[in-house]
Scaffold this motif. Sequence first.
Motif, short mmCIF file in Angstrom:
data_model
loop_
_atom_site.label_atom_id
_atom_site.label_comp_id
_atom_site.label_asym_id
_atom_site.label_seq_id
_atom_site.Cartn_x
_atom_site.Cartn_y
_atom_site.Cartn_z
N LEU A 1 -103.01 -47.29 23.76
CA LEU A 1 -101.81 -45.70 23.56
C LEU A 1 -100.89 -46.24 22.97
O LEU A 1 -99.77 -45.62 22.51
CB LEU A 1 -101.74 -46.16 25.46
N ILE A 2 -100.16 -48.27 23.33
CA ILE A 2 -99.02 -48.41 23.35
C ILE A 2 -99.38 -48.33 20.83
O ILE A 2 -98.08 -48.35 20.53
CB ILE A 2 -98.85 -49.89 23.11
N SER A 3 -100.11 -48.68 20.66
CA SER A 3 -100.58 -47.94 19.44
C SER A 3 -100.79 -46.79 18.66
O SER A 3 -100.09 -46.66 17.55
CB SER A 3 -101.84 -48.75 18.94
N GLU A 4 -100.95 -45.81 20.18
CA GLU A 4 -100.92 -44.49 19.21
C GLU A 4 -99.37 -44.28 19.59
O GLU A 4 -98.74 -43.00 18.93
CB GLU A 4 -101.46 -44.01 20.96
N ALA A 5 -98.59 -44.87 20.43
CA ALA A 5 -97.11 -44.45 20.68
C ALA A 5 -96.36 -44.63 19.57
O ALA A 5 -95.62 -43.74 18.86
CB ALA A 5 -96.72 -45.78 21.94
N MET A 6 -97.21 -46.14 18.45
CA MET A 6 -95.81 -46.60 17.36
C MET A 6 -96.95 -45.24 15.79
O MET A 6 -95.83 -44.90 15.35
CB MET A 6 -96.24 -47.52 16.95
N ALA A 7 -97.21 -44.88 16.24
CA ALA A 7 -98.41 -43.76 15.25
C ALA A 7 -97.30 -42.69 15.11
O ALA A 7 -97.59 -41.67 13.81
CB ALA A 7 -99.59 -43.14 15.05
N VAL A 8 -96.91 -42.21 16.39
CA VAL A 8 -95.70 -40.95 16.41
C VAL A 8 -94.15 -40.92 15.81
O VAL A 8 -93.47 -41.49 15.85
CB VAL A 8 -95.26 -40.45 17.38
N ASN A 9 -93.97 -40.43 14.69
CA ASN A 9 -93.24 -40.47 13.81
C ASN A 9 -92.03 -39.41 14.67
O ASN A 9 -91.79 -38.44 13.98
CB ASN A 9 -93.54 -39.83 12.33
N ASN A 10 -90.85 -39.87 15.69
CA ASN A 10 -90.59 -38.88 16.32
C ASN A 10 -89.33 -38.75 15.77
O ASN A 10 -89.23 -37.39 15.72
CB ASN A 10 -90.19 -39.96 17.48
N GLN A 11 -89.20 -39.01 14.65
CA GLN A 11 -87.68 -38.06 13.87
C GLN A 11 -87.62 -38.37 12.20
O GLN A 11 -86.92 -37.81 11.41
CB GLN A 11 -86.78 -39.32 13.65
N GLY A 12 -88.83 -38.11 12.40
CA GLY A 12 -89.39 -38.12 10.28
C GLY A 12 -89.09 -39.31 9.31
O GLY A 12 -88.79 -39.07 8.38
N SER A 13 -88.47 -39.90 9.79
CA SER A 13 -88.37 -41.14 8.79
C SER A 13 -89.07 -41.95 7.91
O SER A 13 -90.44 -42.51 8.53
CB SER A 13 -87.63 -42.43 9.90
N MET A 14 -89.15 -42.15 6.47
CA MET A 14 -89.58 -42.34 5.93
C MET A 14 -91.06 -43.51 6.07
O MET A 14 -91.38 -44.18 5.19
CB MET A 14 -89.64 -42.27 4.01
N HIS A 15 -89.83 -44.55 6.60
CA HIS A 15 -90.75 -46.12 7.28
C HIS A 15 -91.44 -46.32 8.50
O HIS A 15 -90.95 -45.11 9.13
CB HIS A 15 -89.28 -46.64 7.58
N PRO A 16 -92.49 -46.95 7.91
CA PRO A 16 -92.97 -47.36 9.36
C PRO A 16 -92.24 -48.27 10.11
O PRO A 16 -90.91 -48.84 9.99
CB PRO A 16 -94.04 -48.23 8.63
N THR A 17 -92.78 -48.65 11.43
CA THR A 17 -92.26 -49.80 12.16
C THR A 17 -92.21 -51.00 11.09
O THR A 17 -93.15 -51.84 11.06
CB THR A 17 -93.21 -49.26 13.44
N PRO A 18 -90.54 -51.30 11.07
CA PRO A 18 -90.47 -52.94 10.77
C PRO A 18 -91.16 -53.67 11.95
O PRO A 18 -91.00 -53.33 13.05
CB PRO A 18 -89.04 -52.56 11.14
N PRO A 19 -91.88 -54.49 11.62
CA PRO A 19 -92.64 -55.25 12.25
C PRO A 19 -91.42 -56.06 13.31
O PRO A 19 -92.45 -55.83 14.15
CB PRO A 19 -93.18 -56.60 10.90
N PRO A 20 -90.37 -56.54 13.34
CA PRO A 20 -89.67 -56.68 14.66
C PRO A 20 -89.28 -55.94 15.75
O PRO A 20 -89.98 -56.62 16.50
CB PRO A 20 -88.56 -57.56 13.85
#
Length: 505
Positions: free
Chosen positions: A63-82
């Motif tokens: 579920l952590i991974s699935e939560a990361m998959a949601v683009n809450n604010q429509g930003s163009m960037h993926p999750t920064p590694p840190p």
Amino acid sequence: MKSIPLHTNSLKRWAVFGSLTAMSLATTVTGPASAAAGDAGPTPFAVQARADGDNVVLQWNKLISEAMAVNNQGSMHPTPPPVGGRTLAVVHNAMYDAWAAYDAKAVGTQLGGDLRRPAVERTEANKRKAVSFAAHRALSDLFPEQRATFDAKLAALGYDAAEAGTAAAGTPAAVAVEATDALLEVRHQDGSNQLGNPPYTSPEGFYKPVNPAQDVNHFDKSKIVDPSRWTPLTLNGMTHNFLTPHFAASKPFVINDVDSYLPSAPPKYGSAASKHAIAQQMRVNAGLTERQKALAEFWQYRDTSSSSIPQEWAAFVSKRDHHSLDQDVKMFFALNIAEGDEAVVDWKTKVHFDYGRPITMIRYAMDGKKIRGYAGPGQGTKVIDGAKWQPYLKTPAFAAYGSGHTGFTAAGAEILEQFTGSDEYGGTGVIKAGSSGIETGMPSKDIALKWDTFSDAAQEVGESRLWGGVHWEFDHTEADAQARELARDVWAESEQYFDGSHPDA
């Protein structure tokens, strides 16, 4: 019981996540390539996963991974590694601290043994409930817009999220809230700026690049101030600035001296070592094989975080070795504390040395020369203008040295070896023919994958970044050594938490 409010800010960006799976090891590369440096695109993986029978640690980790998959604010960037590393560490730290209250020896990272429950209460059911409420509370704090999803997960497990606010002291839900709130109070002040608007925004003036931005399609050598240093890239009028540089100064989870993990300085532009690195990267780029291209895409994980890769290895180990809940709580705790601390150390390395990427350094060196290089999707290798050299993958929006992909996966490989007592892995997979998101019809046939050891898998991840053209070899080798040293130190600290001997508990 002290309770802190869950914040109401949202993460800047979360893109679609894909992963390897421990049970179904046929993994397929899909989806178009990212359109710009650092852009989020569809996940590179389509996976058939079987979650039934997973213990709650595996379920919440998914579920952590699935939560990361949601683009809450429509930003163009993926999750920064840190950010990805920190996210995984926070949730698994909370799960561990809640679980520790139901173990005879283990101590929590924030409250030590203060939450210890009597032996009669140390049941599997109570552990399961405490871990679940801790994961729910941490995830709700990190992803407040997705609170309904986490409530639904608790309900599916047989719990009521409302119990967190009404539970009597000493019950599993109350223990989870107390343990998690103590952790969140610390992490809200860790320098990551999770509560910023938008979240994880860098403080004004924290970092300023030496070199002005370069248009990817119109390289101008005269604007480069120092070719050794990192250069922002502009594509289609949008400049991709250094992502989350302030993580270099954020608070680690267990390690003490971040500077002690810094590697030696990378070679200056113009040195023999730098010339060798440029020549090596140009040879690799001009001679890319289908397999190398496919693996570069396979390990990209651009839609989530490179710290997500070892999660798949750990899930495989859990099922391979028939782990209990206790074992998985401890394994994922150690793994993700290492990921969280590697995020700090790797970003400190990147910001401290501020080293240039191949796309700018090679263009600077080869400007005005005719060279052989990758000419773009479907064009293969051609003689091109050196000022137009391009990597197979899009260049990430932060400095090169050292490789985050290598750092996160080497740390993960080391922790899993320490936990299991062996480097043996045994994972397999396949990249399906024609599944590339960059090259039409590539690969021309299925590519079988097999990793005998965790080290084999981590090495392949690191090498894939060289094939992708976004790193130098020393980015990989130095990050590997750095991350393994850090992971061994994290493991030693973790063992002290597990056996109750940690001096801070």
